[in-house]
Scaffold this motif. Sequence first.
Motif, short mmCIF file in Angstrom:
data_model
loop_
_atom_site.label_atom_id
_atom_site.label_comp_id
_atom_site.label_asym_id
_atom_site.label_seq_id
_atom_site.Cartn_x
_atom_site.Cartn_y
_atom_site.Cartn_z
N THR A 171 -4.80 -1.74 -3.11
CA THR A 171 -4.67 -0.28 -3.03
C THR A 171 -4.84 0.36 -4.39
O THR A 171 -5.54 1.38 -4.52
N ALA A 172 -4.22 -0.21 -5.41
CA ALA A 172 -4.35 0.34 -6.76
C ALA A 172 -5.81 0.33 -7.20
O ALA A 172 -6.30 1.30 -7.79
N GLU A 204 0.97 4.15 -2.98
CA GLU A 204 0.67 5.54 -2.62
C GLU A 204 1.88 6.44 -2.87
O GLU A 204 1.73 7.57 -3.36
N GLU A 214 -8.49 0.33 -5.23
CA GLU A 214 -9.23 1.31 -4.43
C GLU A 214 -9.02 2.73 -4.94
O GLU A 214 -9.92 3.58 -4.88
N ARG A 215 -7.83 3.00 -5.45
CA ARG A 215 -7.48 4.34 -5.92
C ARG A 215 -7.91 4.59 -7.36
O ARG A 215 -7.65 5.66 -7.91
N GLY A 216 -8.54 3.60 -7.99
CA GLY A 216 -9.09 3.79 -9.32
C GLY A 216 -8.20 3.41 -10.48
O GLY A 216 -8.51 3.70 -11.63
N ALA A 217 -7.08 2.74 -10.19
CA ALA A 217 -6.19 2.30 -11.27
C ALA A 217 -6.71 1.00 -11.89
O ALA A 217 -7.43 0.22 -11.24
N ARG A 265 0.84 -1.20 0.00
CA ARG A 265 0.00 0.00 0.00
C ARG A 265 0.88 1.25 0.00
O ARG A 265 0.63 2.19 -0.76
N ARG A 322 2.16 7.38 -6.33
CA ARG A 322 0.99 8.15 -6.76
C ARG A 322 0.23 7.48 -7.89
O ARG A 322 -0.21 8.13 -8.85
N GLY A 377 -2.97 5.94 -9.28
CA GLY A 377 -4.37 6.10 -8.92
C GLY A 377 -5.28 6.13 -10.12
O GLY A 377 -5.02 5.47 -11.14
N ALA A 378 -6.33 6.92 -10.04
CA ALA A 378 -7.36 6.95 -11.07
C ALA A 378 -6.77 7.24 -12.44
O ALA A 378 -5.98 8.17 -12.60
N ASP A 433 -4.67 5.43 -14.06
CA ASP A 433 -3.36 4.81 -14.26
C ASP A 433 -3.50 3.33 -14.58
O ASP A 433 -4.53 2.71 -14.31
#
Length: 254
Positions: A133-134, A105, A136-139, A101, A108, A110-111, A113
Motif C-alpha cells: 500500500t505504501a 491509509e 502504491e501510494r508513492g511512499a 492497508r 495518511r 503516501g507520496a 513520505d
Amino acid sequence: MTGPAALMRAYFETITDLLARIEAEEADSIRAAAVLVADHAARDRLIHVYGPGGHSNLAAQEVFFRAGGLVNVSAVLDEGTLLSGGALRSMAMERTPGYGRLVVEDNRIGAGDLLILVNAYGINAALIDAALTAGERGATVIGVSSRIHADSTAPDHPARHPSKKNLHDLVDVHVDTKVPVGDAVLEIDGIDERVGAISTFANAYALNCLMAAAIALLAERGEKPDIWRSGNAPGGDEANAVFLHRFRGRVRWL
C-alpha cells in the motif's frame, strides 16, 4: 549446558555473533537507508516507523521519542497488533489480509513520505499489505527483516499474505537482520524447544545504527538535526520543549 553462567555465555556469544554479521554485511544497506532518513529529516519531514507484529512493535518504539534519537521519527503504534490488546488478538490481526492497508491509509502515508517497516520474519499479511500500500501510494519504503527467515517459510504458512511475497522483495532498501528460523537460539539438555529469542536485539541494533548513520550524514552536510535528550537528564525537559512545540500536532502518538 544447564548452568546459568554457561547459558549466559552462550546467549551472549550468539547475540554478538549475529550483531557482528549485521555490522560486516549490512553497512551498505544501512548507509543507503540512512541517506533516505537524512534527506527527509533535512526537509523537516517525518520518518514513519511501523512494526506490525507482537514483538516487532518494540522495534518501532525503540527509535521513537528516544534519548539520542531523531525527533522526526514518528512510530505507528496501531493498537491492532500491540500485545497490550491481547497476544492472540495481535497474532490474528497481523495475519489478517487488508489490515496493513488500513493502517497505512489511516496514517495518511503516501507520496513523498518515508516508511520504515520492521518485522522479525518479514512475511506476515499486515506487513506485506503495508509495504504494498505504501508503495502504491508513492511512499519510499525501507524494510528491516530477516531474509533467511522469510525465504525459509513455506508459501502456504498461515501467517503469509495471499501474494506469498516477502518484505525484502517489495522495498526500496532492505536491511537484513539475519535472524535464524524460529528466533530462539539456545539449546538446553532435556528441552525439546530452543529458548532465548534474538530478534529484538537484531532489530534494535539495525535501527539504532541506521538512525546514528543518518545523524552523522546530516552533520557531514553541516545540518543540525533535532535530537531528543533524556527527560531524566539535566536540562532534558527544557531542551525537548522546543521540539514538543513543533512536533506535537504532527506526530500522532507524541
